[in-house]
Design a protein around this motif. Sequence first.
Motif, PDB file in Angstrom:
ATOM      1  N   ASN A   1       0.807  -1.220   0.000  1.00 34.99           N
ATOM      2  CA  ASN A   1       0.000   0.000   0.000  1.00 34.99           C
ATOM      3  C   ASN A   1       0.837   1.266   0.000  1.00 34.99           C
ATOM      4  OD1 ASN A   1      -2.369  -1.354  -0.096  1.00 34.99           O
ATOM      5  ND2 ASN A   1      -2.767  -1.273   2.107  1.00 34.99           N
ATOM      6  N   TRP A   2       1.945   1.214   0.731  1.00 38.64           N
ATOM      7  CA  TRP A   2       2.778   2.421   0.819  1.00 38.64           C
ATOM      8  C   TRP A   2       3.440   2.721  -0.520  1.00 38.64           C
ATOM      9  CZ3 TRP A   2       1.626   5.323   4.671  1.00 38.64           C
ATOM     10  CH2 TRP A   2       1.195   4.755   5.878  1.00 38.64           C
ATOM     11  N   LEU A   3       3.838   1.674  -1.224  1.00 37.73           N
ATOM     12  CA  LEU A   3       4.443   1.871  -2.538  1.00 37.73           C
ATOM     13  C   LEU A   3       3.417   2.427  -3.528  1.00 37.73           C
ATOM     14  CD1 LEU A   3       6.816   1.571  -4.512  1.00 37.73           C
ATOM     15  CD2 LEU A   3       6.055  -0.769  -4.947  1.00 37.73           C
ATOM     16  N   VAL A   4       2.223   1.844  -3.476  1.00 37.94           N
ATOM     17  CA  VAL A   4       1.154   2.326  -4.369  1.00 37.94           C
ATOM     18  C   VAL A   4       0.866   3.801  -4.062  1.00 37.94           C
ATOM     19  CG1 VAL A   4      -1.282   2.060  -4.986  1.00 37.94           C
ATOM     20  CG2 VAL A   4       0.130   0.038  -4.613  1.00 37.94           C
ATOM     21  N   ALA A   5       0.767   4.103  -2.761  1.00 39.93           N
ATOM     22  CA  ALA A   5       0.496   5.491  -2.358  1.00 39.93           C
ATOM     23  C   ALA A   5       1.610   6.410  -2.842  1.00 39.93           C
ATOM     24  CB  ALA A   5       0.360   5.574  -0.839  1.00 39.93           C
ATOM     25  N   ALA A   6       2.865   5.935  -2.713  1.00 38.54           N
ATOM     26  CA  ALA A   6       4.002   6.762  -3.127  1.00 38.54           C
ATOM     27  C   ALA A   6       3.948   7.041  -4.632  1.00 38.54           C
ATOM     28  CB  ALA A   6       5.313   6.054  -2.767  1.00 38.54           C
ATOM     29  N   ILE A   7       3.622   6.025  -5.406  1.00 34.80           N
ATOM     30  CA  ILE A   7       3.567   6.213  -6.865  1.00 34.80           C
ATOM     31  C   ILE A   7       2.482   7.222  -7.250  1.00 34.80           C
ATOM     32  CG2 ILE A   7       2.980   5.049  -9.043  1.00 34.80           C
ATOM     33  CD1 ILE A   7       4.375   2.526  -7.808  1.00 34.80           C
ATOM     34  N   TRP A   8       1.313   7.059  -6.644  1.00 34.33           N
ATOM     35  CA  TRP A   8       0.221   7.996  -6.956  1.00 34.33           C
ATOM     36  C   TRP A   8       0.571   9.408  -6.499  1.00 34.33           C
ATOM     37  CZ3 TRP A   8      -4.909   7.333  -9.017  1.00 34.33           C
ATOM     38  CH2 TRP A   8      -5.106   6.084  -9.600  1.00 34.33           C
TER      39      TRP A   8
ATOM     40  N   GLY B   1      -1.733   5.602 -16.988  1.00 35.42           N
ATOM     41  CA  GLY B   1      -2.614   4.494 -17.337  1.00 35.42           C
ATOM     42  C   GLY B   1      -2.247   3.842 -18.654  1.00 35.42           C
ATOM     43  N   ASN B   2      -1.831   4.660 -19.625  1.00 37.38           N
ATOM     44  CA  ASN B   2      -1.578   4.130 -20.966  1.00 37.38           C
ATOM     45  C   ASN B   2      -0.140   3.687 -21.183  1.00 37.38           C
ATOM     46  OD1 ASN B   2      -4.086   4.615 -22.887  1.00 37.38           O
ATOM     47  ND2 ASN B   2      -4.015   6.249 -21.367  1.00 37.38           N
ATOM     48  N   THR B   3       0.776   4.204 -20.336  1.00 33.89           N
ATOM     49  CA  THR B   3       2.190   3.882 -20.547  1.00 33.89           C
ATOM     50  C   THR B   3       2.735   2.928 -19.494  1.00 33.89           C
ATOM     51  OG1 THR B   3       2.364   6.142 -21.330  1.00 33.89           O
ATOM     52  CG2 THR B   3       4.426   4.945 -21.073  1.00 33.89           C
ATOM     53  N   PHE B   4       2.359   3.179 -18.237  1.00 33.20           N
ATOM     54  CA  PHE B   4       2.971   2.403 -17.158  1.00 33.20           C
ATOM     55  C   PHE B   4       2.008   1.394 -16.514  1.00 33.20           C
ATOM     56  CE2 PHE B   4       5.036   6.631 -17.239  1.00 33.20           C
ATOM     57  CZ  PHE B   4       6.283   6.216 -17.677  1.00 33.20           C
ATOM     58  N   GLY B   5       0.851   1.238 -17.101  1.00 32.93           N
ATOM     59  CA  GLY B   5      -0.105   0.264 -16.570  1.00 32.93           C
ATOM     60  C   GLY B   5      -0.602   0.595 -15.179  1.00 32.93           C
ATOM     61  N   LEU B   6      -0.701   1.869 -14.890  1.00 33.33           N
ATOM     62  CA  LEU B   6      -1.202   2.299 -13.565  1.00 33.33           C
ATOM     63  C   LEU B   6      -2.610   1.730 -13.342  1.00 33.33           C
ATOM     64  CD1 LEU B   6      -0.369   4.396 -11.281  1.00 33.33           C
ATOM     65  CD2 LEU B   6      -1.891   5.993 -12.444  1.00 33.33           C
ATOM     66  N   HIS B   7      -2.866   1.241 -12.153  1.00 34.03           N
ATOM     67  CA  HIS B   7      -4.205   0.746 -11.872  1.00 34.03           C
ATOM     68  C   HIS B   7      -4.627   1.128 -10.450  1.00 34.03           C
ATOM     69  CE1 HIS B   7      -1.503  -2.426 -10.416  1.00 34.03           C
ATOM     70  NE2 HIS B   7      -2.411  -2.603  -9.486  1.00 34.03           N
ATOM     71  N   THR B   8      -5.908   0.946 -10.172  1.00 35.67           N
ATOM     72  CA  THR B   8      -6.409   1.377  -8.859  1.00 35.67           C
ATOM     73  C   THR B   8      -6.480   0.183  -7.894  1.00 35.67           C
ATOM     74  OG1 THR B   8      -8.685   0.988  -9.498  1.00 35.67           O
ATOM     75  CG2 THR B   8      -7.835   3.211  -9.833  1.00 35.67           C
TER      76      THR B   8
ATOM     77  N   LEU C   1      -8.189   6.109 -16.735  1.00 32.83           N
ATOM     78  CA  LEU C   1      -9.204   5.300 -17.413  1.00 32.83           C
ATOM     79  C   LEU C   1      -9.411   5.703 -18.875  1.00 32.83           C
ATOM     80  CD1 LEU C   1     -11.762   5.141 -14.463  1.00 32.83           C
ATOM     81  CD2 LEU C   1     -10.352   3.268 -15.317  1.00 32.83           C
ATOM     82  N   VAL C   2      -8.777   6.819 -19.255  1.00 30.82           N
ATOM     83  CA  VAL C   2      -8.873   7.255 -20.661  1.00 30.82           C
ATOM     84  C   VAL C   2      -7.932   6.396 -21.496  1.00 30.82           C
ATOM     85  CG1 VAL C   2      -8.297   9.140 -22.247  1.00 30.82           C
ATOM     86  CG2 VAL C   2      -9.548   9.630 -20.134  1.00 30.82           C
ATOM     87  N   SER C   3      -8.448   5.885 -22.602  1.00 30.75           N
ATOM     88  CA  SER C   3      -7.609   5.076 -23.492  1.00 30.75           C
ATOM     89  C   SER C   3      -7.164   5.925 -24.677  1.00 30.75           C
ATOM     90  CB  SER C   3      -8.406   3.862 -23.976  1.00 30.75           C
ATOM     91  OG  SER C   3      -7.924   3.421 -25.207  1.00 30.75           O
ATOM     92  N   VAL C   4      -5.852   6.063 -24.831  1.00 32.60           N
ATOM     93  CA  VAL C   4      -5.335   6.892 -25.935  1.00 32.60           C
ATOM     94  C   VAL C   4      -5.777   6.307 -27.278  1.00 32.60           C
ATOM     95  CG1 VAL C   4      -3.235   7.687 -27.088  1.00 32.60           C
ATOM     96  CG2 VAL C   4      -3.383   7.772 -24.600  1.00 32.60           C
ATOM     97  N   GLN C   5      -5.784   4.993 -27.330  1.00 36.28           N
ATOM     98  CA  GLN C   5      -6.208   4.330 -28.574  1.00 36.28           C
ATOM     99  C   GLN C   5      -7.663   4.691 -28.916  1.00 36.28           C
ATOM    100  OE1 GLN C   5      -5.905   0.082 -28.389  1.00 36.28           O
ATOM    101  NE2 GLN C   5      -6.100  -0.159 -30.606  1.00 36.28           N
ATOM    102  N   ALA C   6      -8.497   4.748 -27.857  1.00 37.40           N
ATOM    103  CA  ALA C   6      -9.902   5.094 -28.093  1.00 37.40           C
ATOM    104  C   ALA C   6     -10.057   6.551 -28.520  1.00 37.40           C
ATOM    105  CB  ALA C   6     -10.719   4.821 -26.830  1.00 37.40           C
TER     106      ALA C   6
END
Lengths: 399, 141
Positions: free
Chosen positions: A4-11, A41-48, A271-276
């Motif tokens: 959780n701390w790593l995820v929090a740090a990245i965000w 989201g589109n480059t680094f695969g960020l997720h929630t 959540l925005v897809s560059v491809q879309a």
Amino acid sequence: MDNNWLVAAIWMVLALGASLISVRFGLSVALAEIFVGVIGGNTFGLHTTPWIEFLASFGAVLLTFLAGADIDPVSFRKNLKNSLAIGILSFLCPFIGAWLFAYFVLGWDMRASQIAGIALSTTSVAVVYAVMVETGLNQTKLGKLILGACFITDLGTVLALGVLFASVNIWMAIFIAVTIPVLWLIPKIAPWVVSHLGNRVSEPEIKFFLVVLFVLAWLANKAGSEAVLPAYLVGLVAAGTFMRDHAPLHRIRTIAFAVLTPFYFIKAGMLVSVQAIVTGFLSILVLLSVKVASKFIGVWPIVSLIKMKKKERAYTTLLMSTGLTFGTISAMFGLTHNVINQNQYTILATVVIGSAVVPTLIAQKWFQPRELLTDTNSIDQVNLLQPPKISNQKESEVQ
Amino acid sequence: MFKNILVSFDGSTYSLKALDTAVNLAKLTNAQLSLVSVEENLPRFVADAGELKEEKEYQNGVFQKLQRDARERVKSNGIDLKRADVLMGHVAKSIINHAKSIQCDLIIMGHGGRSGAWGNFLGTTAEKVSRYAHCTVMIVR
């Protein structure tokens, strides 16, 4: 990446980057966060994660609360009739227009089309306010009228979002039965809470508002409605309290912008897809045109009736075509409730962001009604040597 | 000679040099001296009106302090400012419009300032003002 701390740090690194972009380029932190979210989201695969989802929802609730609390009840009452007329049509026409367009032309299903209608019906009070502060138009009758109308339009948006997708069940009855007295009581209780309990380290007055927001959000959630609906209404009825004392609102904004809204806007971008965007580019352009055109159909006749000059009519209509916060909230509601898919979300979110920028730039460039200002150049002037001129620096118009 | 001098002041080293030059010139020519600062990077397309309001309050505070210090600096040279203004918007455009509205006949500004690296590509504020101002512009290095 499950710590959780790593995820929090990245965000938070992304949020910090967005803040720096915002400060350097004079861009709103929301747009900067959406931008870094798109990249993440589109480059680094960020997720929630579930807790990020909650913080993001909490951020959206506080944003809508703050939006409601920004209203100036006195100015609003003065321009009530005209603001109501402009605001209602400014909501209804794009709501119906975008709904029908998405359903019949884009071939979206009924519920997805309704989300399109809601997301594109909005007007951004904040974007409009920022445009008008730059020229001092927020001090004029026209400015106050437009701002009042924006609140009505947004009220239409949150009501539509809260009602159209709600379930008719016992929880809905409980939600309504609790919300109405709470909204009636807040203007009576909140001033006492703020004046008697405010300005302490333990922040009881902030906790008071959070309790109200959380309880109503829970009930809205159980009723299948959306938590932003009661948040906006609570903000509206509490606005008078914050007119007298800005401090609690400032502290709520600090909490929101430091730790909550970054999660909301980065998620919105993620959540925005560059491809879309690429494949749906034509739909984005057409939907943006539908939004602006349907705002013109709704707003132009009514501003003509109240005898605005041609330039003022165009300016008012273009500003009523802007959108940002409520539009992204509506689109995200659709996505998280599986009413729309990611491609449709991308199209709607991009149109909403486009509507924050395009109509604003056109309005400022070609339709600014300069004749309303006695001295455009001195409107935001802070003259240190001539005390009477300090009064030109009126910044608390919306509050 | 010059009657009404406007100094563009953003607190940078170059703008301090411009202020000192303006003070000396005002003494020599017996001209009136005005000061202008421009808040440039206020957020646009905000999601919450408070974001703009609070950022503006912050920048107002920063620029008011800068202008108070500048005023003291001018006063210590035996001159009082005619006016000091903080504007918001595009820097070059705001300075040019303001210079015109207060009918100044000379704008003095620093060569650099806050244009930073972008200035090398997009042109500095001083370049833009010197190109479009209605009056004489002195750029101090």
